[in-house]
Design a protein around this motif. Structure first.
Motif, mmCIF file in Angstrom:
data_model
loop_
_atom_site.group_PDB
_atom_site.id
_atom_site.type_symbol
_atom_site.label_atom_id
_atom_site.label_comp_id
_atom_site.label_asym_id
_atom_site.label_seq_id
_atom_site.Cartn_x
_atom_site.Cartn_y
_atom_site.Cartn_z
ATOM 1 N N MET A 89 1.088 -1.212 -0.011
ATOM 2 C CA MET A 89 -0.141 -0.152 -0.157
ATOM 3 C C MET A 89 0.835 1.109 -0.311
ATOM 4 O O MET A 89 2.274 1.359 0.553
ATOM 5 C CB MET A 89 -0.371 -0.073 0.676
ATOM 6 N N GLU A 90 0.201 2.434 -0.584
ATOM 7 C CA GLU A 90 1.204 3.564 -0.678
ATOM 8 C C GLU A 90 1.135 4.691 1.209
ATOM 9 O O GLU A 90 -0.021 4.029 1.477
ATOM 10 C CB GLU A 90 0.722 4.594 -1.675
ATOM 11 N N GLU A 91 2.097 4.304 0.969
ATOM 12 C CA GLU A 91 2.071 5.533 2.349
ATOM 13 C C GLU A 91 2.073 7.046 2.823
ATOM 14 O O GLU A 91 2.546 7.680 1.978
ATOM 15 C CB GLU A 91 3.485 4.795 3.386
ATOM 16 N N PHE A 92 1.072 6.805 2.906
ATOM 17 C CA PHE A 92 0.280 8.166 3.243
ATOM 18 C C PHE A 92 -0.015 8.899 4.341
ATOM 19 O O PHE A 92 -0.097 10.107 4.568
ATOM 20 C CB PHE A 92 -1.028 8.746 2.450
ATOM 21 N N VAL A 93 0.691 8.358 5.707
ATOM 22 C CA VAL A 93 0.229 8.682 6.567
ATOM 23 C C VAL A 93 1.392 8.413 7.699
ATOM 24 O O VAL A 93 0.972 9.175 8.761
ATOM 25 C CB VAL A 93 -0.790 7.250 7.924
ATOM 26 N N MET A 94 2.941 9.218 7.214
ATOM 27 C CA MET A 94 3.684 9.161 8.037
ATOM 28 C C MET A 94 4.049 10.617 8.173
ATOM 29 O O MET A 94 5.179 11.341 8.625
ATOM 30 C CB MET A 94 4.983 8.629 7.350
ATOM 31 N N GLU A 95 3.866 11.715 7.881
ATOM 32 C CA GLU A 95 4.126 13.123 7.028
ATOM 33 C C GLU A 95 3.389 13.510 8.409
ATOM 34 O O GLU A 95 2.348 13.333 8.862
ATOM 35 C CB GLU A 95 3.193 14.049 6.028
ATOM 36 N N PRO A 96 3.867 14.960 8.847
ATOM 37 C CA PRO A 96 3.997 15.570 10.108
ATOM 38 C C PRO A 96 2.471 16.200 10.046
ATOM 39 O O PRO A 96 1.880 16.078 11.435
ATOM 40 C CB PRO A 96 4.671 16.818 10.267
ATOM 41 N N SER A 97 1.832 16.704 9.405
ATOM 42 C CA SER A 97 0.822 17.033 9.776
ATOM 43 C C SER A 97 -0.730 16.028 9.440
ATOM 44 O O SER A 97 -1.606 16.356 9.622
ATOM 45 C CB SER A 97 0.186 18.248 8.298
ATOM 46 N N TYR A 98 -0.704 14.831 9.720
ATOM 47 C CA TYR A 98 -1.125 13.430 9.825
ATOM 48 C C TYR A 98 -2.119 13.848 11.166
ATOM 49 O O TYR A 98 -2.307 14.375 12.114
ATOM 50 C CB TYR A 98 -0.305 12.826 10.374
ATOM 51 N N PRO A 99 -3.622 13.362 10.076
ATOM 52 C CA PRO A 99 -4.584 14.692 10.922
ATOM 53 C C PRO A 99 -5.539 13.297 12.589
ATOM 54 O O PRO A 99 -6.376 13.462 13.395
ATOM 55 C CB PRO A 99 -5.530 14.472 10.322
ATOM 56 N N GLY A 100 -4.674 12.300 12.379
ATOM 57 C CA GLY A 100 -5.267 10.780 13.495
ATOM 58 C C GLY A 100 -6.110 9.936 13.583
ATOM 59 O O GLY A 100 -6.257 9.859 12.202
ATOM 60 N N PRO A 101 -5.902 9.007 13.932
ATOM 61 C CA PRO A 101 -5.831 7.645 13.629
ATOM 62 C C PRO A 101 -7.329 7.801 13.063
ATOM 63 O O PRO A 101 -7.528 7.007 12.509
ATOM 64 C CB PRO A 101 -6.311 7.317 14.770
ATOM 65 N N GLN A 102 -8.501 9.002 13.535
ATOM 66 C CA GLN A 102 -9.956 8.180 13.172
ATOM 67 C C GLN A 102 -9.314 8.399 11.851
ATOM 68 O O GLN A 102 -10.048 8.275 10.820
ATOM 69 C CB GLN A 102 -10.499 9.721 13.593
ATOM 70 N N SER A 103 -8.920 8.847 10.484
ATOM 71 C CA SER A 103 -8.710 9.099 9.317
ATOM 72 C C SER A 103 -7.866 7.723 8.486
ATOM 73 O O SER A 103 -7.099 8.157 7.517
ATOM 74 C CB SER A 103 -8.336 10.625 8.629
ATOM 75 N N ALA A 104 -6.503 7.503 9.877
ATOM 76 C CA ALA A 104 -5.933 6.936 9.142
ATOM 77 C C ALA A 104 -5.939 5.530 8.537
ATOM 78 O O ALA A 104 -5.290 4.951 7.400
ATOM 79 C CB ALA A 104 -5.132 5.927 10.735
ATOM 80 N N HIS A 105 -7.138 4.833 8.499
ATOM 81 C CA HIS A 105 -7.866 3.674 7.405
ATOM 82 C C HIS A 105 -8.077 4.217 6.277
ATOM 83 O O HIS A 105 -8.047 3.184 5.388
ATOM 84 C CB HIS A 105 -8.319 2.384 8.094
ATOM 85 N N HIS A 106 -8.579 5.660 6.319
ATOM 86 C CA HIS A 106 -9.350 5.902 5.335
ATOM 87 C C HIS A 106 -8.183 6.106 4.100
ATOM 88 O O HIS A 106 -8.074 5.734 2.577
ATOM 89 C CB HIS A 106 -10.063 7.118 5.148
ATOM 90 N N GLU A 107 -7.251 6.600 5.149
ATOM 91 C CA GLU A 107 -5.505 6.984 3.640
ATOM 92 C C GLU A 107 -5.308 5.740 3.910
ATOM 93 O O GLU A 107 -4.721 5.752 2.985
ATOM 94 C CB GLU A 107 -5.084 8.094 4.859
ATOM 95 N N LEU A 108 -5.514 4.178 4.085
ATOM 96 C CA LEU A 108 -5.037 3.447 3.610
ATOM 97 C C LEU A 108 -5.482 2.736 2.419
ATOM 98 O O LEU A 108 -4.719 2.983 1.198
ATOM 99 C CB LEU A 108 -4.693 2.073 4.381
ATOM 100 N N ARG A 109 -6.290 4.531 1.786
ATOM 101 C CA ARG A 109 -7.315 3.664 0.544
ATOM 102 C C ARG A 109 -6.149 4.518 -0.642
ATOM 103 O O ARG A 109 -5.977 5.258 -0.499
ATOM 104 C CB ARG A 109 -8.744 3.793 0.546
ATOM 105 N N THR A 110 -6.303 3.563 -2.239
ATOM 106 C CA THR A 110 -5.761 4.111 -2.738
ATOM 107 C C THR A 110 -6.623 3.190 -4.078
ATOM 108 O O THR A 110 -7.124 2.595 -3.713
ATOM 109 C CB THR A 110 -4.562 3.458 -3.049
ATOM 110 N N ALA A 111 -6.505 3.630 -5.427
ATOM 111 C CA ALA A 111 -6.921 3.594 -6.549
ATOM 112 C C ALA A 111 -6.799 1.950 -6.825
ATOM 113 O O ALA A 111 -7.782 1.559 -7.431
ATOM 114 C CB ALA A 111 -6.652 3.634 -7.687
#
Lengths: 275, 275
Positions: free
Chosen positions: A1-23
């Motif tokens: 999976m592409e990793e979008f979750v590691m950068e500083p402005s990461y909005p918190g765990p409630q969106s973390a699993h949403h942000e594992l979604r890719t095309a």
């Protein structure tokens, strides 16, 4: 999976699993069609309805580098996050817009592809949304939708707190006018939106979390959702759950994430409508 | 789908939907691994446990043309049918053998790949079967299993006779010592068979019938099953259903097959164990 979750402005765990979604993991059913369409027309326009934080939109934009993606969401507050994600991914052929799926802010026949994922299943009249998506799609274009079918969710081991969590989330979804059996109804919704049966292709896909890292992301997101925020407050207000129930659910997800034989999976319905 | 169903000795509708199964639609999760293994060793040996009428075995044999498939089933009566199917497909790198998954008639380390589909979920001690499959697999080989998770079955529209049918079939399966939630338990069964977690890959796949032709094949097979034969007799004997229930189920499948918005889908669990 592409990793979008590691950068500083990461909005918190409630969106973390949403942000594992890719095309690739959430729109694979439409990628071959997209590729065929792009061979004929390298300047495709694609609307992603209910794009959220845009991880799928951004990877769709990568799939049509000569084209243009419009990532739209009802919630204007999420759009800056989507823009950050596009920047991080170095994607420029994308724009962001606030809008309502029942009243898309575009003229008839604006897009080659109109896409949504996990949107219709939350709506009271999903067929009206599909009709609106068909309206803004060009003749010769496609409407593609992928929606979860929550009642197919299978979690193992079946800890009582996890079964309770499932009942709670399905109950909240249905009480809000959505459908916990959306995936299986997609075709019927498309026909209700006046799509011709012969122009609708139906398929089903899955997701699953079973590796240690994926399980922790998934469990953490759900633990946070039952410990604070909208789902917790709504659940308590509705009377569907007590504080003790919510605590039990959080503890169950915490325990599940550490179990060697744990996995969770769910089926999604998928349709492609030829306009 | 490859067509095995049109030739004269066709055994009747109770097997029709089984014979729609091929490696492509029922073993896709293992095909890339098979291809990698074949590049290293073009003479792979593959055991298909519970091969039934062998449509998957035959297409697996096509996938390893320089190798050899052994198609095994507990029921010796089905094996001539499997041989006919192999002949029809022009496949010669296959042999047929009667055998019991709990006591495989092979020495340790006999096969590069030991495969089963829709076998473990019918067993009382599926972990013992997996351990036995691991025993006959060579070091460096794989055990691959794909098992339905009946409780994820989603059918639309939800005609009462179809929901009743689902309850009936799940009830019969569980009463016979199998599991209607087998797919989600595969990983836990593998660990119980002493597989190491780090050597097990888990995935999930789906099947669906929603085109007019596929729906007719599926509905006809189920109508025939509730109108005569083992399922009907067993159901009546068990007291789980009455004749009126079974008639309602058959009529519901008949109605369903003709509905434009009808579809059925189910999720399967899939594991690959590196030996």
């Amino acid at each position: 999976m592409e990793e979008f979750v590691m950068e500083p402005s990461y909005p918190g765990p409630q969106s973390a699993h949403h942000e594992l979604r890719t095309a690739q993991n959430s729109a694979a059913f439409v990628l071959p069609t997209l590729q065929c369409m792009e061979e004929v027309n390298p300047c495709l326009t694609l609307l992603d309805v209910g794009a959220g934080s845009g991880t799928i939109s951004v990877t769709l934009a990568k799939a049509i580098p000569g084209g243009k993606v419009t990532a739209m969401d009802l919630n204007a507050e999420i759009l800056p996050r989507a823009a950050v994600i596009a920047d991080l991914a170095g994607v420029q052929n994308i724009e962001f817009q606030q809008g309502d799926v029942y009243h898309l802010p575009y003229p008839d026949g604006s897009f080659d592809i109109t896409f949504c994922h996990q949107v219709l299943t939350h709506l009271k009249a999903p067929w009206n949304a599909i009709a609106e998506m068909m309206r803004v799609t060009k003749s010769g274009g496609i409407v593609a939708a992928r929606e979860g079918d929550l009642e197919t969710e299978c979690v193992w081991p079946e800890l009582p707190g996890l079964l309770k969590f499932h009942q709670f989330v399905a109950g909240m979804m249905n009480a809000a006018g959505g459908s916990s059996t959306g995936g299986r109804q997609l075709l019927s919704w498309a026909l209700k939106a006046d799509a011709e049966r012969g122009r609708v292709t139906v398929s089903y896909g899955t997701w699953s979390y079973n590796s240690p890292g994926d399980k922790r992301v998934w469990a953490q997101a759900l633990m946070d959702k039952v410990r604070a925020g909208r789902l917790r407050e709504g659940g308590l207000k509705s009377g569907l759950v007590t504080r003790a129930d919510l605590d039990e659910m959080a503890r169950a997800w915490e325990e599940w994430a550490e179990l060697e034989d744990a996995s969770v999976a769910m089926m999604h319905g998928e349709i492609v409508i030829q306009k």
